[in-house]
Design an enzyme around this catalytic site. Structure first.
Site, PDB file in Angstrom:
ATOM      1  CB  THR A  98      -0.923   0.010   1.232  1.00  0.00           C
ATOM      2  OG1 THR A  98      -1.785  -1.124   1.173  1.00  0.00           O
ATOM      3  CG2 THR A  98      -1.770   1.277   1.269  1.00  0.00           C
ATOM      4  CE  LYS A 173      -5.113  -1.484   2.501  1.00  0.00           C
ATOM      5  NZ  LYS A 173      -3.768  -2.080   2.485  1.00  0.00           N
TER       6      LYS A 173
END
Lengths: 294, 294
Positions: A98, A173
């Protein structure tokens, strides 16, 4: 595509169990990690070690990276001994970290210059999801590339959603993380409210969890708060890293996120109290301190 | 206990379908409402009208009140022609409104002076839950009184949790409402973020709703925001009334609720925009205005 040779860069909390699931699914696996010790278990299980990302990329068809933050991904692909030094036409790079969407896009552009494809595919589900192969995977990239990665995703997760072009996995995300943050704050406020007014917080969770107040956070983090179990499902430091990316992406796109901003400020207080490496449920301790409920 | 005569005071959005379910379950039912027109349908279905709360209480064993706010409950029980004027030994009063816990306690004290019992039992589940008989009921009162009310609750809801002494139902409902508020804000921020960065918000909901970001609010309010369906499941004005009670209870107990406070401020902006009678999902419009996304 089970005859693809896979390389995994990053064998930490997430990468190690993901690599193990791919080994068990029959993939030939090469691994690299900044600290070799964290890859040793996988080597005894059949993975092959490589000292550098470029050495790993030379031997495989598909490179998967799963590391902590944007600079790590830049260095793995673009740094000295980086993946791009040995990338070949037709290879596929999948970054499951991420990181900042703009870093994703710039790394993807360099990968494409080498004739290879790039998919960003951050995950949700934490360590337990990685171990069980039940991650939720948010993929960004060309349809054909995401399709090509699908058999790998099917080993690692229970669902893959193609969210759009490169970077869209990261952006999705971020939505996931800001939802987690606000749901978490709700649970913390409900718990301190319940405690201070003399309710049994466990009874409150039972009474409200099946209705309109329900959330994954309430079901999973609420009971841990009450049990004073602050072991990380997901660390505060990492949640803060993700919210930092979300808030900076929001700022540069002119999106005010007043709630997410508040969550991040309160998590900063948790970090200041030395609780950054505890699970996000430890945010309740910051609220308890504010309410003098320690 | 099906031979109990029940009186319902308040036949609005919630009270009307609840009364209908009790009629269908075979209870003899007396009704009163500030505006008689809103009770007419129930009268044709077999309920008996009474002009005042005291006239209603004279004829029944159990009084159920379900109205909007604290002053309404005070007036129903303690005002002229109020329930307390005709309450008798052994009767049971059940207030299913969401009101200030201190008002609950003072009304309960007066009811007890008349020899009757009092249970506070606010509900979650909204109009659809009231219609389907699937409300979540949060009950406060003596165990024996809650037990006595249980057959009635079983008609109205799918779960009843006894939360503690009188007032505990209200306090638990406040926890429920602050959770709803923060979960709602999370959905709004995710939706405006997704839109502004160019994601398909529907795809984002699909990608994140089954994992750690999941909530009732995401599943139920998210799709309505995307469909621009702002019809009330639960009105902003009522959510604000509940948060006002939560914040004032928190203030008098020394509980800082930074997130809930922010949610309430943003809902105030929705009310200022004339959206108070829309569903809580209309909060997304306030966030869109902040982001100039209208």
């Amino acid at each position: 595509m089970i005859d693809s040779a896979l390389g995994i860069i990053g064998t930490g909390i997430m990468g190690e169990p993901m690599a193990r699931n791919l080994l068990r699914a029959g993939y030939a696996l090469w691994v690299h990690n900044r600290t070799r010790a964290k890859a040793e278990a996988l080597l005894t299980e059949g993975a092959t070690w490589r000292d550098y990302p470029d050495a790993l990329a030379r031997d495989v068809d598909v490179v998967i990276s799963i590391v902590s933050d944007s600079p790590d991904v830049e260095s793995i692909y673009l740094g000295p001994h980086g993946v791009c030094e040995t990338l070949r036409d037709g290879m596929l790079c999948i970054d499951m970290s991420t990181i900042a969407p703009e870093v994703t896009r710039s790394v993807a552009a360099e990968v494409r210059k080498c004739g290879a494809s790039f998919v960003d595919a951050p995950v949700s589900g934490g360590k337990t999801g990685a171990e069980a192969g039940t991650l939720s995977i948010m993929a960004g990239g060309d349809s054909g590339d995401v399709e090509r990665a699908k058999p790998i995703f099917d080993v690692l997760g229970k669902s893959t959603v193609h969210c759009g072009p490169v970077g869209s996995g990261q952006l999705t995300k971020l939505c996931n993380q800001l939802l987690c943050g606000l749901n978490l704050l709700g649970v913390c406020e409900a718990v301190i409210f319940a405690k201070r007014v003399g309710l049994n917080p466990g009874t409150v969770l039972e009474a409200v969890s099946k209705g309109a107040a329900g959330s994954w956070a309430l079901d999973n983090l609420g009971p841990r708060m009450l049990a004073r179990d602050f072991a990380p499902m997901f660390m505060i430091d990492l949640q803060q890293k993700d919210l930092r990316i979300a808030l900076s992406t929001a700022l540069s796109n002119g999106i005010p996120l007043p709630g997410t901003s508040l969550v991040s400020q309160l998590l900063t207080a948790s970090q200041a109290a030395g609780e950054g490496r505890e699970g996000t449920q430890a945010l309740v301790k910051t609220l308890e301190r504010l309410a003098r409920l320690e």
